[in-house]
Enzyme design. Structure first.
Site, PDB file in Angstrom:
ATOM      1  N   ARG A   6      12.080  -6.262   5.428  1.00  0.00           N
ATOM      2  CA  ARG A   6      11.870  -4.874   5.003  1.00  0.00           C
ATOM      3  C   ARG A   6      12.798  -3.879   5.700  1.00  0.00           C
ATOM      4  NH1 ARG A   6       5.895  -2.149   4.953  1.00  0.00           N
ATOM      5  NH2 ARG A   6       5.985  -2.328   7.218  1.00  0.00           N
ATOM      6  N   ARG A  48      -9.053   1.560   9.052  1.00  0.00           N
ATOM      7  CA  ARG A  48      -8.735   0.191   9.431  1.00  0.00           C
ATOM      8  C   ARG A  48      -9.855  -0.436  10.265  1.00  0.00           C
ATOM      9  NH1 ARG A  48      -2.827   0.947   9.182  1.00  0.00           N
ATOM     10  NH2 ARG A  48      -1.677  -0.980   9.499  1.00  0.00           N
ATOM     11  N   ARG A  70      -0.085  -8.317  13.811  1.00  0.00           N
ATOM     12  CA  ARG A  70      -0.624  -7.309  12.883  1.00  0.00           C
ATOM     13  C   ARG A  70      -1.499  -7.966  11.820  1.00  0.00           C
ATOM     14  NH1 ARG A  70       4.612  -4.964  10.785  1.00  0.00           N
ATOM     15  NH2 ARG A  70       3.405  -3.517   9.515  1.00  0.00           N
ATOM     16  N   LYS A 125       0.830  -1.212   0.000  1.00  0.00           N
ATOM     17  CA  LYS A 125       0.000   0.000   0.000  1.00  0.00           C
ATOM     18  C   LYS A 125       0.865   1.264   0.000  1.00  0.00           C
ATOM     19  CE  LYS A 125      -2.341  -0.767   3.803  1.00  0.00           C
ATOM     20  NZ  LYS A 125      -1.662  -2.013   4.248  1.00  0.00           N
ATOM     21  N   ARG A 140      11.674  -1.507  10.990  1.00  0.00           N
ATOM     22  CA  ARG A 140      10.635  -1.164  11.966  1.00  0.00           C
ATOM     23  C   ARG A 140      10.584  -2.213  13.066  1.00  0.00           C
ATOM     24  NH1 ARG A 140       5.243   0.274   8.608  1.00  0.00           N
ATOM     25  NH2 ARG A 140       4.345  -0.667  10.483  1.00  0.00           N
TER      26      ARG A 140
HETATM   27  P1  AMP Z   1       1.301   0.854   9.284  1.00  0.00           P
HETATM   28  O1  AMP Z   1       2.509   1.689   9.043  1.00  0.00           O
HETATM   29  O2  AMP Z   1       0.147   1.244   8.421  1.00  0.00           O
HETATM   30  O3  AMP Z   1       1.593  -0.619   9.223  1.00  0.00           O
HETATM   31  O4  AMP Z   1       0.841   1.163  10.788  1.00  0.00           O
HETATM   32  C1  AMP Z   1       1.686   0.884  11.874  1.00  0.00           C
HETATM   33  C2  AMP Z   1       0.870   0.796  13.154  1.00  0.00           C
HETATM   34  O5  AMP Z   1       0.266   2.070  13.425  1.00  0.00           O
HETATM   35  C3  AMP Z   1      -0.279  -0.192  13.136  1.00  0.00           C
HETATM   36  O6  AMP Z   1       0.144  -1.517  13.430  1.00  0.00           O
HETATM   37  C4  AMP Z   1      -1.191   0.392  14.204  1.00  0.00           C
HETATM   38  O7  AMP Z   1      -0.704   0.103  15.509  1.00  0.00           O
HETATM   39  C5  AMP Z   1      -1.032   1.887  13.976  1.00  0.00           C
HETATM   40  N1  AMP Z   1      -2.035   2.364  12.988  1.00  0.00           N
HETATM   41  C6  AMP Z   1      -1.793   2.823  11.738  1.00  0.00           C
HETATM   42  N2  AMP Z   1      -2.921   3.186  11.117  1.00  0.00           N
HETATM   43  C7  AMP Z   1      -3.923   2.936  11.988  1.00  0.00           C
HETATM   44  C8  AMP Z   1      -5.338   3.069  11.930  1.00  0.00           C
HETATM   45  N3  AMP Z   1      -5.965   3.521  10.837  1.00  0.00           N
HETATM   46  N4  AMP Z   1      -6.048   2.718  13.031  1.00  0.00           N
HETATM   47  C9  AMP Z   1      -5.443   2.263  14.143  1.00  0.00           C
HETATM   48  N5  AMP Z   1      -4.122   2.087  14.252  1.00  0.00           N
HETATM   49  C10 AMP Z   1      -3.353   2.415  13.186  1.00  0.00           C
END
Ligand code: AMP
Length: 241
Positions: A154, A115, A198, A40, A187
């Site tokens: 990654r 989400r 996740r 994404k 990360r």
């Molecule tokens: P990502 O970089 O999109 O994988 O997001 C990393 C982490 O941020 C996720 O595992 C969640 O803990 C938090 N996070 C990101 N976007 C959201 C969202 N829309 N709602 C809730 N938590 C989020």
């Protein structure tokens, strides 16, 4: 639609014709769906540049807060470390606020938000208020094994967030971003046990959005297990429908 060559010229007001300039700013509102590791971020950044709209990634916003040790960052860290979702109320207000910035005025590609169903409804509500709507919600599909492989290898640029993979997409110089020269990092939540949780969180809380957007006729399924360019082409044609 988005595929028409004149579409963006007209809404950006580049046309000299007075009538065209009065066409309301419709904008492009894309929600990219798919599990962590589906691509994404990569695709949202390419699409945002291609269509000259904002790339808004909720995870990047949280990581920025974390880096700046804000109160929101401290709060989010507890959830992110476990692979859980940050609560809806703070997430929704953070993202909806970001969408009011001027770079998002002609539209945006959302990456990682919504989400949950609550978040999707909050987004719809905000869009309706401005006379707009989510145009398309492409779902990028990748097998669970491939997701784990991608996430565990990654590396991400500290400067521009460009992703690399130690096996399938290594940088020219180890540890350094090809694009901006900044250092790369892994990360914390790409470590294997958090990756598992996740993916579970995605299944239980985010996958209901597939049906939500399908019911609205906005879902388009995209095979994410192809070259980056092929996925981009698939997305661009999906947006042109
Ligand atoms: P990502 O970089 O999109 O994988 O997001 C990393 C982490 O941020 C996720 O595992 C969640 O803990 C938090 N996070 C990101 N976007 C959201 C969202 N829309 N709602 C809730 N938590 C989020």
């Amino acid at each position: 639609g988005f595929g028409c060559p004149g579409y963006y010229a007209s809404i950006r007001g580049t046309a000299s014709d007075e009538k065209l300039r009065r066409v309301p700013k419709i904008g492009m509102h894309i929600v990219l769906l798919g599990p962590p590791g589906a691509g994404k971020g990569t695709q949202a950044s390419i699409l945002a540049e291609h269509f000259d709209v904002a790339h808004v990634a909720s995870g990047d916003l949280f990581r920025k807060h974390l880096g700046e040790s804000t109160e929101l960052g401290q709060l989010a860290k507890g959830y992110m470390d476990k692979g859980d979702l940050v609560p809806d109320d703070v997430t929704i207000s953070m993202v909806l606020d970001r969408l009011t910035y001027s770079d998002a005025s002609s539209g945006y590609v959302l990456d990682g938000f919504p989400r949950t169903l609550n978040q999707a409804k909050a987004l719809d509500g905000a869009l309706i208020e401005s006379g707009a709507t989510v145009d398309v919600a492409p779902l990028i599909i990748v097998s669970p094994e491939e997701l784990v492989r991608r996430l565990s290898g990654r590396w991400i640029c500290k400067g521009c967030q460009s992703p690399y993979h130690e096996v399938s997409a290594p940088p020219n110089q180890a540890g350094t971003c090809d694009l901006c020269g900044a250092g790369l990092y892994q990360r914390d939540d790409d470590k294997s046990d958090v990756v598992r949780s996740r993916l579970d969180t995605y299944e239980s809380q985010t996958s209901p959005l597939i049906e939500y957007y399908e019911n609205q006729g906005k879902l388009v399924k995209i095979d994410g297990q192809r070259d980056v360019d092929d996925v981009t082409q698939g997305l661009i044609s999906a947006l042109g429908r």
